[in-house]
Scaffold this motif. Structure first.
Motif, PDB file in Angstrom:
ATOM      1  N   ASN A   1      -8.429  -6.476   2.003  1.00  0.00           N
ATOM      2  CA  ASN A   1      -8.891  -5.481   1.040  1.00  0.00           C
ATOM      3  C   ASN A   1     -10.061  -4.686   1.604  1.00  0.00           C
TER       4      ASN A   1
ATOM      5  N   GLU B   1      -2.867   4.094   2.178  1.00  0.00           N
ATOM      6  CA  GLU B   1      -3.898   4.040   1.145  1.00  0.00           C
ATOM      7  C   GLU B   1      -4.448   2.607   1.039  1.00  0.00           C
TER       8      GLU B   1
ATOM      9  N   ARG C   1       0.842  -1.198   0.000  1.00  0.00           N
ATOM     10  CA  ARG C   1       0.000   0.000   0.000  1.00  0.00           C
ATOM     11  C   ARG C   1       0.880   1.252   0.000  1.00  0.00           C
ATOM     12  N   SER C   2       0.398   2.274  -0.670  1.00  0.00           N
ATOM     13  CA  SER C   2       1.082   3.566  -0.614  1.00  0.00           C
ATOM     14  C   SER C   2       0.840   4.217   0.749  1.00  0.00           C
TER      15      SER C   2
ATOM     16  N   ASP D   1      -4.679   0.768  -1.551  1.00  0.00           N
ATOM     17  CA  ASP D   1      -4.336   0.469  -2.937  1.00  0.00           C
ATOM     18  C   ASP D   1      -3.401  -0.730  -3.069  1.00  0.00           C
ATOM     19  N   GLY D   2      -3.340  -1.541  -2.045  1.00  0.00           N
ATOM     20  CA  GLY D   2      -2.446  -2.695  -2.095  1.00  0.00           C
ATOM     21  C   GLY D   2      -2.847  -3.751  -1.092  1.00  0.00           C
TER      22      GLY D   2
ATOM     23  N   LYS E   1      -0.390   7.245   2.482  1.00  0.00           N
ATOM     24  CA  LYS E   1      -1.218   8.418   2.186  1.00  0.00           C
ATOM     25  C   LYS E   1      -0.682   9.656   2.884  1.00  0.00           C
TER      26      LYS E   1
END
Length: 290
Positions: free
Chosen positions: A199, A228, A4-5, A230-231, A7
Protein backbone atom coordinates in the motif's frame (compact mmCIF):
# COMPACT_ATOMS: atom_id res chain seq x y z
CA UNK A 1 -7.33 -9.20 -3.73
CA UNK A 2 -8.57 -5.94 -5.24
CA UNK A 3 -6.65 -5.14 -8.41
CA UNK A 4 -5.25 -1.67 -8.93
CA UNK A 5 -6.74 0.33 -11.77
CA UNK A 6 -4.56 1.16 -14.76
CA UNK A 7 -3.97 4.91 -14.61
CA UNK A 8 -2.40 5.03 -18.06
CA UNK A 9 -0.85 2.73 -20.67
CA UNK A 10 1.48 3.79 -23.47
CA UNK A 11 4.16 2.56 -25.87
CA UNK A 12 7.83 3.43 -25.45
CA UNK A 13 9.53 5.84 -27.84
CA UNK A 14 12.83 5.52 -29.69
CA UNK A 15 15.70 7.75 -28.59
CA UNK A 16 19.26 8.21 -29.80
CA UNK A 17 21.79 8.18 -26.97
CA UNK A 18 25.17 8.94 -28.47
CA UNK A 19 24.51 6.81 -31.54
CA UNK A 20 22.84 3.97 -29.58
CA UNK A 21 19.14 3.57 -30.44
CA UNK A 22 17.09 2.73 -27.34
CA UNK A 23 13.47 2.32 -26.34
CA UNK A 24 12.50 4.88 -23.68
CA UNK A 25 9.19 4.24 -21.89
CA UNK A 26 9.98 6.87 -19.24
CA UNK A 27 10.08 9.86 -19.30
CA UNK A 28 7.60 10.88 -22.01
CA UNK A 29 6.17 14.22 -23.08
CA UNK A 30 3.19 13.62 -20.79
CA UNK A 31 4.82 11.80 -17.84
CA UNK A 32 8.11 13.13 -16.48
CA UNK A 33 8.66 10.83 -13.50
CA UNK A 34 6.80 8.21 -11.48
CA UNK A 35 8.33 8.94 -8.08
CA UNK A 36 10.87 7.52 -7.20
CA UNK A 37 11.54 6.29 -10.77
CA UNK A 38 13.06 8.83 -13.14
CA UNK A 39 14.04 7.05 -16.35
CA UNK A 40 13.84 3.66 -18.10
CA UNK A 41 16.00 2.69 -21.09
CA UNK A 42 15.63 -0.63 -22.94
CA UNK A 43 18.58 -1.57 -25.17
CA UNK A 44 18.09 -4.65 -27.39
CA UNK A 45 20.56 -5.14 -30.22
CA UNK A 46 23.09 -7.46 -31.79
CA UNK A 47 26.77 -6.80 -31.22
CA UNK A 48 28.64 -7.39 -34.49
CA UNK A 49 31.65 -9.68 -34.31
CA UNK A 50 35.22 -8.49 -34.68
CA UNK A 51 35.04 -5.47 -32.39
CA UNK A 52 37.33 -4.39 -29.58
CA UNK A 53 35.66 -3.93 -26.21
CA UNK A 54 36.71 -0.27 -26.03
CA UNK A 55 34.74 0.33 -29.27
CA UNK A 56 31.36 -0.84 -27.93
CA UNK A 57 29.00 0.17 -25.15
CA UNK A 58 29.15 3.35 -23.09
CA UNK A 59 32.48 4.80 -22.01
CA UNK A 60 33.36 6.58 -18.73
CA UNK A 61 30.75 9.08 -17.50
CA UNK A 62 29.73 10.46 -14.09
CA UNK A 63 26.62 10.18 -11.89
CA UNK A 64 25.46 11.81 -8.65
CA UNK A 65 22.32 11.69 -6.51
CA UNK A 66 20.52 8.50 -7.56
CA UNK A 67 20.88 4.77 -8.32
CA UNK A 68 21.35 3.63 -11.92
CA UNK A 69 20.22 -0.01 -11.99
CA UNK A 70 20.88 -2.40 -14.88
CA UNK A 71 19.01 -5.65 -15.58
CA UNK A 72 20.90 -7.91 -18.01
CA UNK A 73 18.67 -10.09 -20.19
CA UNK A 74 21.04 -11.25 -22.95
CA UNK A 75 24.83 -11.26 -23.09
CA UNK A 76 26.99 -9.76 -20.37
CA UNK A 77 27.84 -6.27 -19.12
CA UNK A 78 31.31 -5.31 -17.95
CA UNK A 79 31.07 -2.55 -15.32
CA UNK A 80 34.15 -0.54 -14.37
CA UNK A 81 34.16 2.45 -12.03
CA UNK A 82 36.31 5.01 -10.25
CA UNK A 83 36.14 2.96 -7.03
CA UNK A 84 38.37 0.40 -8.74
CA UNK A 85 35.56 -2.04 -9.50
CA UNK A 86 35.71 -4.39 -12.49
CA UNK A 87 32.61 -6.60 -12.58
CA UNK A 88 30.96 -8.73 -15.27
CA UNK A 89 27.31 -9.70 -14.80
CA UNK A 90 25.56 -12.04 -17.20
CA UNK A 91 22.02 -12.87 -18.31
CA UNK A 92 19.51 -12.80 -15.46
CA UNK A 93 21.71 -10.66 -13.22
CA UNK A 94 21.58 -7.10 -11.94
CA UNK A 95 24.07 -4.27 -11.43
CA UNK A 96 22.88 -1.89 -8.70
CA UNK A 97 24.96 1.25 -8.24
CA UNK A 98 24.34 3.96 -5.68
CA UNK A 99 26.06 6.94 -7.24
CA UNK A 100 25.88 8.97 -4.02
CA UNK A 101 28.11 12.04 -4.00
CA UNK A 102 29.72 11.02 -7.26
CA UNK A 103 31.15 8.14 -9.27
CA UNK A 104 32.49 7.65 -12.79
CA UNK A 105 31.72 4.34 -14.52
CA UNK A 106 31.59 2.62 -17.90
CA UNK A 107 29.16 0.00 -19.22
CA UNK A 108 30.27 -2.23 -22.07
CA UNK A 109 29.52 -5.66 -23.51
CA UNK A 110 32.14 -8.06 -22.18
CA UNK A 111 35.27 -8.82 -24.20
CA UNK A 112 34.03 -12.16 -25.57
CA UNK A 113 30.77 -10.63 -26.80
CA UNK A 114 32.62 -7.75 -28.47
CA UNK A 115 34.99 -10.12 -30.25
CA UNK A 116 32.55 -12.91 -31.16
CA UNK A 117 29.32 -10.91 -31.53
CA UNK A 118 25.86 -11.93 -30.34
CA UNK A 119 22.62 -10.82 -28.73
CA UNK A 120 22.81 -8.02 -26.18
CA UNK A 121 19.82 -6.80 -24.18
CA UNK A 122 19.50 -4.80 -21.00
CA UNK A 123 17.23 -2.39 -19.19
CA UNK A 124 18.62 0.47 -17.15
CA UNK A 125 16.37 2.45 -14.86
CA UNK A 126 17.14 5.32 -12.53
CA UNK A 127 15.90 5.34 -8.94
CA UNK A 128 15.95 8.69 -7.17
CA UNK A 129 17.67 8.95 -3.78
CA UNK A 130 16.20 10.97 -0.90
CA UNK A 131 18.02 14.25 -0.19
CA UNK A 132 19.43 12.75 3.01
CA UNK A 133 21.31 10.10 0.95
CA UNK A 134 22.30 11.99 -2.20
CA UNK A 135 25.79 12.69 -0.86
CA UNK A 136 26.44 9.26 0.66
CA UNK A 137 29.63 7.45 -0.39
CA UNK A 138 29.06 5.70 -3.73
CA UNK A 139 28.77 1.92 -3.90
CA UNK A 140 28.25 -0.88 -6.41
CA UNK A 141 26.48 -4.21 -5.89
CA UNK A 142 26.49 -7.04 -8.45
CA UNK A 143 23.74 -9.67 -8.24
CA UNK A 144 23.81 -12.84 -10.33
CA UNK A 145 20.75 -14.72 -11.59
CA UNK A 146 21.46 -17.42 -9.00
CA UNK A 147 21.48 -14.83 -6.21
CA UNK A 148 18.05 -13.50 -7.20
CA UNK A 149 15.27 -15.16 -5.12
CA UNK A 150 12.42 -16.57 -7.21
CA UNK A 151 8.69 -16.92 -6.52
CA UNK A 152 6.55 -19.20 -8.72
CA UNK A 153 2.86 -18.76 -9.52
CA UNK A 154 0.49 -21.55 -8.39
CA UNK A 155 0.35 -22.85 -11.99
CA UNK A 156 4.17 -22.83 -12.22
CA UNK A 157 4.11 -20.76 -15.40
CA UNK A 158 5.08 -17.35 -14.01
CA UNK A 159 8.42 -16.72 -12.31
CA UNK A 160 8.94 -13.55 -10.29
CA UNK A 161 12.53 -12.67 -9.40
CA UNK A 162 12.89 -10.42 -6.34
CA UNK A 163 15.77 -7.97 -6.83
CA UNK A 164 14.89 -5.41 -4.16
CA UNK A 165 12.34 -5.47 -1.35
CA UNK A 166 10.34 -8.42 -0.02
CA UNK A 167 7.76 -10.61 -1.71
CA UNK A 168 6.11 -13.40 0.27
CA UNK A 169 9.04 -15.09 2.03
CA UNK A 170 11.71 -13.91 -0.43
CA UNK A 171 13.94 -10.87 0.06
CA UNK A 172 16.13 -9.20 -2.54
CA UNK A 173 19.82 -8.61 -1.81
CA UNK A 174 19.72 -4.82 -2.30
CA UNK A 175 19.32 -2.48 0.67
CA UNK A 176 17.71 0.59 -0.95
CA UNK A 177 17.64 4.19 0.32
CA UNK A 178 13.82 4.18 0.32
CA UNK A 179 11.08 1.55 0.45
CA UNK A 180 10.54 -0.31 -2.83
CA UNK A 181 9.77 -3.59 -4.55
CA UNK A 182 11.71 -4.31 -7.74
CA UNK A 183 11.00 -7.57 -9.61
CA UNK A 184 11.61 -9.34 -12.92
CA UNK A 185 8.86 -11.50 -14.41
CA UNK A 186 9.06 -14.37 -16.90
CA UNK A 187 5.54 -15.29 -18.03
CA UNK A 188 4.80 -18.40 -20.09
CA UNK A 189 1.86 -18.58 -22.48
CA UNK A 190 -1.26 -19.24 -20.40
CA UNK A 191 0.49 -18.51 -17.11
CA UNK A 192 -1.38 -16.45 -14.54
CA UNK A 193 -0.29 -14.75 -11.33
CA UNK A 194 -1.76 -12.29 -8.84
CA UNK A 195 1.06 -9.91 -7.89
CA UNK A 196 0.77 -7.96 -4.65
CA UNK A 197 2.11 -4.42 -4.22
CA UNK A 198 2.52 -2.72 -0.81
CA UNK A 199 0.00 0.00 0.00
CA UNK A 200 1.13 3.55 -0.77
CA UNK A 201 3.68 2.53 -3.40
CA UNK A 202 3.72 4.07 -6.86
CA UNK A 203 3.96 1.24 -9.39
CA UNK A 204 4.56 0.56 -13.05
CA UNK A 205 4.98 -2.54 -15.19
CA UNK A 206 7.09 -2.48 -18.36
CA UNK A 207 6.65 -5.28 -20.89
CA UNK A 208 9.70 -6.27 -22.91
CA UNK A 209 8.17 -8.53 -25.56
CA UNK A 210 5.36 -10.91 -26.50
CA UNK A 211 1.75 -10.36 -25.51
CA UNK A 212 0.20 -10.34 -22.06
CA UNK A 213 -2.90 -9.24 -20.25
CA UNK A 214 -2.65 -7.03 -17.18
CA UNK A 215 -6.00 -7.03 -15.40
CA UNK A 216 -8.38 -6.50 -18.34
CA UNK A 217 -5.94 -4.68 -20.65
CA UNK A 218 -3.85 -6.36 -23.33
CA UNK A 219 -0.24 -5.27 -23.63
CA UNK A 220 2.20 -5.55 -26.50
CA UNK A 221 5.98 -5.48 -26.59
CA UNK A 222 7.45 -2.30 -25.10
CA UNK A 223 4.23 -1.14 -23.44
CA UNK A 224 4.24 0.42 -20.00
CA UNK A 225 1.38 0.26 -17.49
CA UNK A 226 1.14 2.94 -14.80
CA UNK A 227 -1.01 1.69 -11.93
CA UNK A 228 -3.23 3.65 -9.58
CA UNK A 229 -2.66 3.24 -5.83
CA UNK A 230 -6.25 2.05 -5.35
CA UNK A 231 -5.80 -1.66 -4.77
CA UNK A 232 -3.57 -4.48 -3.58
CA UNK A 233 -1.82 -5.39 -6.82
CA UNK A 234 -2.58 -6.71 -10.29
CA UNK A 235 -3.32 -9.87 -12.26
CA UNK A 236 -1.00 -10.83 -15.09
CA UNK A 237 -1.59 -13.47 -17.77
CA UNK A 238 0.69 -14.55 -20.59
CA UNK A 239 -0.91 -14.59 -24.05
CA UNK A 240 2.50 -15.43 -25.55
CA UNK A 241 5.73 -15.96 -23.63
CA UNK A 242 6.69 -12.55 -22.36
CA UNK A 243 9.02 -10.81 -19.94
CA UNK A 244 8.28 -7.78 -17.80
CA UNK A 245 9.64 -5.75 -14.92
CA UNK A 246 7.79 -4.36 -11.92
CA UNK A 247 9.03 -1.10 -10.40
CA UNK A 248 7.15 -0.14 -7.24
CA UNK A 249 8.24 2.27 -4.54
CA UNK A 250 7.13 4.61 -1.83
CA UNK A 251 7.20 8.15 -3.27
CA UNK A 252 9.95 10.38 -1.90
CA UNK A 253 7.89 13.56 -2.46
CA UNK A 254 10.86 15.92 -2.79
CA UNK A 255 11.67 18.46 -5.51
CA UNK A 256 13.88 17.18 -8.33
CA UNK A 257 16.40 19.02 -10.47
CA UNK A 258 18.12 17.03 -13.23
CA UNK A 259 20.82 17.69 -15.76
CA UNK A 260 22.27 14.85 -17.83
CA UNK A 261 23.75 12.28 -15.42
CA UNK A 262 22.95 14.21 -12.22
CA UNK A 263 19.74 14.08 -10.16
CA UNK A 264 19.59 16.54 -7.28
CA UNK A 265 17.00 18.67 -5.46
CA UNK A 266 17.98 22.16 -6.65
CA UNK A 267 19.63 23.84 -9.63
CA UNK A 268 22.39 25.07 -7.31
CA UNK A 269 23.22 21.47 -6.43
CA UNK A 270 23.33 20.60 -10.14
CA UNK A 271 25.84 23.39 -10.76
CA UNK A 272 27.94 22.14 -7.85
CA UNK A 273 27.86 18.61 -9.29
CA UNK A 274 29.13 19.91 -12.63
CA UNK A 275 31.97 21.78 -10.91
CA UNK A 276 32.88 18.81 -8.74
CA UNK A 277 33.04 16.50 -11.74
CA UNK A 278 35.17 18.94 -13.72
CA UNK A 279 37.54 19.22 -10.75
CA UNK A 280 37.89 15.44 -10.49
CA UNK A 281 36.07 15.14 -7.16
CA UNK A 282 33.97 12.23 -8.45
CA UNK A 283 37.06 10.19 -9.18
CA UNK A 284 38.74 9.15 -12.38
CA UNK A 285 38.24 6.00 -14.42
CA UNK A 286 41.00 4.84 -16.75
CA UNK A 287 39.79 1.66 -18.40
CA UNK A 288 42.28 -1.22 -18.66
CA UNK A 289 41.60 -3.38 -21.70
CA UNK A 290 43.32 -6.74 -22.26
Amino acid sequence: MKNRSIKSQWHSQKVNMGGIILDQPLPTQKVDTIDPFILIHHWNDKVPAGRKQKEVGVGPHPHRGFSPVTFIFKGAVHHRDSLGTSSIIREGGTQWMNSGRGIVHSERPNKELAENGGDFELIQFWVNAPAAHKMDPPSYQPITAEETPKVKSPDGKVELGVVCGEYEDKKGKVSPHSEMLICRLNIESGGKMSVKIPNGYNALVYQLDGKMRLNDSEGLAKDIFWLEADGDGFEVEGIDFTRAILLAGKPINEPISTYGPFVMNTQTEIMQALRDYQMGKMGVLIEDFD
